[in-house]
Design a protein around this motif. Sequence first.
Motif, mmCIF file in Angstrom:
data_model
loop_
_atom_site.group_PDB
_atom_site.id
_atom_site.type_symbol
_atom_site.label_atom_id
_atom_site.label_comp_id
_atom_site.label_asym_id
_atom_site.label_seq_id
_atom_site.Cartn_x
_atom_site.Cartn_y
_atom_site.Cartn_z
ATOM 1 N N SER A 1 4.495 -20.414 7.053
ATOM 2 C CA SER A 1 5.329 -20.352 5.849
ATOM 3 C C SER A 1 6.810 -20.241 6.178
ATOM 4 O O SER A 1 7.644 -20.339 5.277
ATOM 5 C CB SER A 1 4.903 -19.180 4.972
ATOM 6 N N THR A 2 7.150 -20.047 7.433
ATOM 7 C CA THR A 2 8.561 -19.974 7.812
ATOM 8 C C THR A 2 8.978 -21.184 8.633
ATOM 9 O O THR A 2 10.105 -21.253 9.103
ATOM 10 C CB THR A 2 8.855 -18.676 8.610
ATOM 11 N N ASN A 3 8.072 -22.132 8.787
ATOM 12 C CA ASN A 3 8.361 -23.367 9.511
ATOM 13 C C ASN A 3 8.655 -24.477 8.511
ATOM 14 O O ASN A 3 8.061 -24.516 7.435
ATOM 15 C CB ASN A 3 7.169 -23.776 10.379
ATOM 16 N N PHE A 4 9.519 -25.377 8.851
ATOM 17 C CA PHE A 4 9.845 -26.495 7.966
ATOM 18 C C PHE A 4 8.878 -27.643 8.218
ATOM 19 O O PHE A 4 8.830 -28.212 9.315
ATOM 20 C CB PHE A 4 11.286 -26.955 8.192
ATOM 21 N N ALA A 5 8.124 -27.991 7.192
ATOM 22 C CA ALA A 5 7.146 -29.071 7.312
ATOM 23 C C ALA A 5 7.804 -30.386 7.700
ATOM 24 O O ALA A 5 7.191 -31.218 8.369
ATOM 25 C CB ALA A 5 6.366 -29.225 6.006
ATOM 26 N N ALA A 6 9.039 -30.583 7.318
ATOM 27 C CA ALA A 6 9.753 -31.816 7.665
ATOM 28 C C ALA A 6 9.874 -31.993 9.178
ATOM 29 O O ALA A 6 10.070 -33.118 9.658
ATOM 30 C CB ALA A 6 11.143 -31.809 7.032
ATOM 31 N N LEU A 7 9.698 -30.915 9.943
ATOM 32 C CA LEU A 7 9.840 -30.984 11.401
ATOM 33 C C LEU A 7 8.500 -30.983 12.145
ATOM 34 O O LEU A 7 8.496 -30.994 13.374
ATOM 35 C CB LEU A 7 10.690 -29.809 11.897
ATOM 36 N N TYR A 8 7.392 -30.950 11.442
ATOM 37 C CA TYR A 8 6.087 -30.885 12.119
ATOM 38 C C TYR A 8 5.924 -31.984 13.160
ATOM 39 O O TYR A 8 5.365 -31.765 14.225
ATOM 40 C CB TYR A 8 4.945 -30.961 11.121
ATOM 41 N N GLY A 9 6.398 -33.179 12.874
ATOM 42 C CA GLY A 9 6.261 -34.285 13.821
ATOM 43 C C GLY A 9 7.077 -34.115 15.089
ATOM 44 O O GLY A 9 6.851 -34.807 16.076
ATOM 45 N N CYS A 10 8.005 -33.177 15.097
ATOM 46 C CA CYS A 10 8.877 -32.945 16.257
ATOM 47 C C CYS A 10 8.440 -31.767 17.111
ATOM 48 O O CYS A 10 8.992 -31.560 18.192
ATOM 49 C CB CYS A 10 10.307 -32.675 15.786
ATOM 50 N N VAL A 11 7.475 -30.993 16.645
ATOM 51 C CA VAL A 11 7.110 -29.745 17.324
ATOM 52 C C VAL A 11 6.764 -29.986 18.787
ATOM 53 O O VAL A 11 7.269 -29.300 19.676
ATOM 54 C CB VAL A 11 5.943 -29.038 16.595
ATOM 55 N N ARG A 12 5.920 -30.922 19.072
ATOM 56 C CA ARG A 12 5.440 -31.144 20.446
ATOM 57 C C ARG A 12 6.501 -31.698 21.388
ATOM 58 O O ARG A 12 6.290 -31.771 22.578
ATOM 59 C CB ARG A 12 4.217 -32.037 20.427
ATOM 60 N N HIS A 13 7.649 -32.109 20.853
ATOM 61 C CA HIS A 13 8.702 -32.698 21.676
ATOM 62 C C HIS A 13 9.803 -31.697 22.045
ATOM 63 O O HIS A 13 10.790 -32.086 22.666
ATOM 64 C CB HIS A 13 9.307 -33.904 20.952
ATOM 65 N N GLN A 14 9.635 -30.446 21.688
ATOM 66 C CA GLN A 14 10.657 -29.433 21.961
ATOM 67 C C GLN A 14 10.543 -28.917 23.396
ATOM 68 O O GLN A 14 9.458 -28.898 23.972
ATOM 69 C CB GLN A 14 10.526 -28.274 20.966
ATOM 70 N N LEU A 15 11.657 -28.497 23.963
ATOM 71 C CA LEU A 15 11.652 -27.942 25.313
ATOM 72 C C LEU A 15 10.888 -26.626 25.370
ATOM 73 O O LEU A 15 10.264 -26.302 26.377
ATOM 74 C CB LEU A 15 13.087 -27.733 25.808
ATOM 75 N N ALA A 16 10.980 -25.847 24.305
ATOM 76 C CA ALA A 16 10.229 -24.591 24.185
ATOM 77 C C ALA A 16 9.458 -24.650 22.873
ATOM 78 O O ALA A 16 9.921 -25.231 21.897
ATOM 79 C CB ALA A 16 11.182 -23.400 24.176
ATOM 80 N N ARG A 17 8.277 -24.041 22.873
ATOM 81 C CA ARG A 17 7.452 -24.068 21.673
ATOM 82 C C ARG A 17 8.095 -23.218 20.574
ATOM 83 O O ARG A 17 8.463 -22.068 20.823
ATOM 84 C CB ARG A 17 6.055 -23.536 21.984
ATOM 85 N N PRO A 18 8.218 -23.763 19.362
ATOM 86 C CA PRO A 18 8.729 -22.948 18.254
ATOM 87 C C PRO A 18 7.769 -21.799 17.950
ATOM 88 O O PRO A 18 6.573 -21.868 18.264
ATOM 89 C CB PRO A 18 8.770 -23.930 17.081
ATOM 90 N N SER A 19 8.275 -20.777 17.325
ATOM 91 C CA SER A 19 7.445 -19.643 16.933
ATOM 92 C C SER A 19 6.815 -19.888 15.572
ATOM 93 O O SER A 19 7.408 -20.537 14.711
ATOM 94 C CB SER A 19 8.288 -18.369 16.863
ATOM 95 N N ASN A 20 5.629 -19.353 15.390
ATOM 96 C CA ASN A 20 4.989 -19.315 14.080
ATOM 97 C C ASN A 20 4.750 -17.848 13.762
ATOM 98 O O ASN A 20 3.857 -17.222 14.331
ATOM 99 C CB ASN A 20 3.671 -20.090 14.076
#
Length: 185
Positions: free
Chosen positions: A103-122
Amino acid sequence: MNITVIGRGRVGGAGRGLAQMWTAAGHTVTTLDRDGGDAAGADVIIVAVPASAIAEALGKVTGLAGQVTIDTCNVFYGRPEGFSSLARHIKAITGGPTAKAFSTNFAALYGCVRHQLARPSNLFAADPKARTVTEQLSRDAGNDPVYVGFLDLGARLLEDGFAFTRAIAGDQGPCFSRYTGPEGL
């Protein structure tokens, strides 16, 4: 794991949302819209509808039998009377262990999650029996799970904190967050 996602929008949708991410991770995912359907075979229920549609959407789903349920909804216009959080409202309907997550993550960025240098937090809050499943599904969606406490306190904190997340995005656009110890930076 058999997952039923209620909501086919940006958060839950099979096209680009959590359903797509979990299917890619090897889970069996069924998506239902607000018209309902059967969730009897689900190990986990994901509620991804507007907060104002929670009762109506869940009222049209059969087979809710105390499964682990994850609330992804955000508060924009208040909570239903008598409930301290949307997650508590959902738990009152489904009857199973419940978590508040995604609920604190932006759905518009879901397609970019796996391409980040560090994993975003949930960030998530959970009943004890929902914690392990929520952590696994967080990782399977490409995030590092960050537990903020039991459902009763943590869900409300996450819902109230969403205004802060939106304020940051108002200046820089949708963004990721990462909460970690010094070794994680």
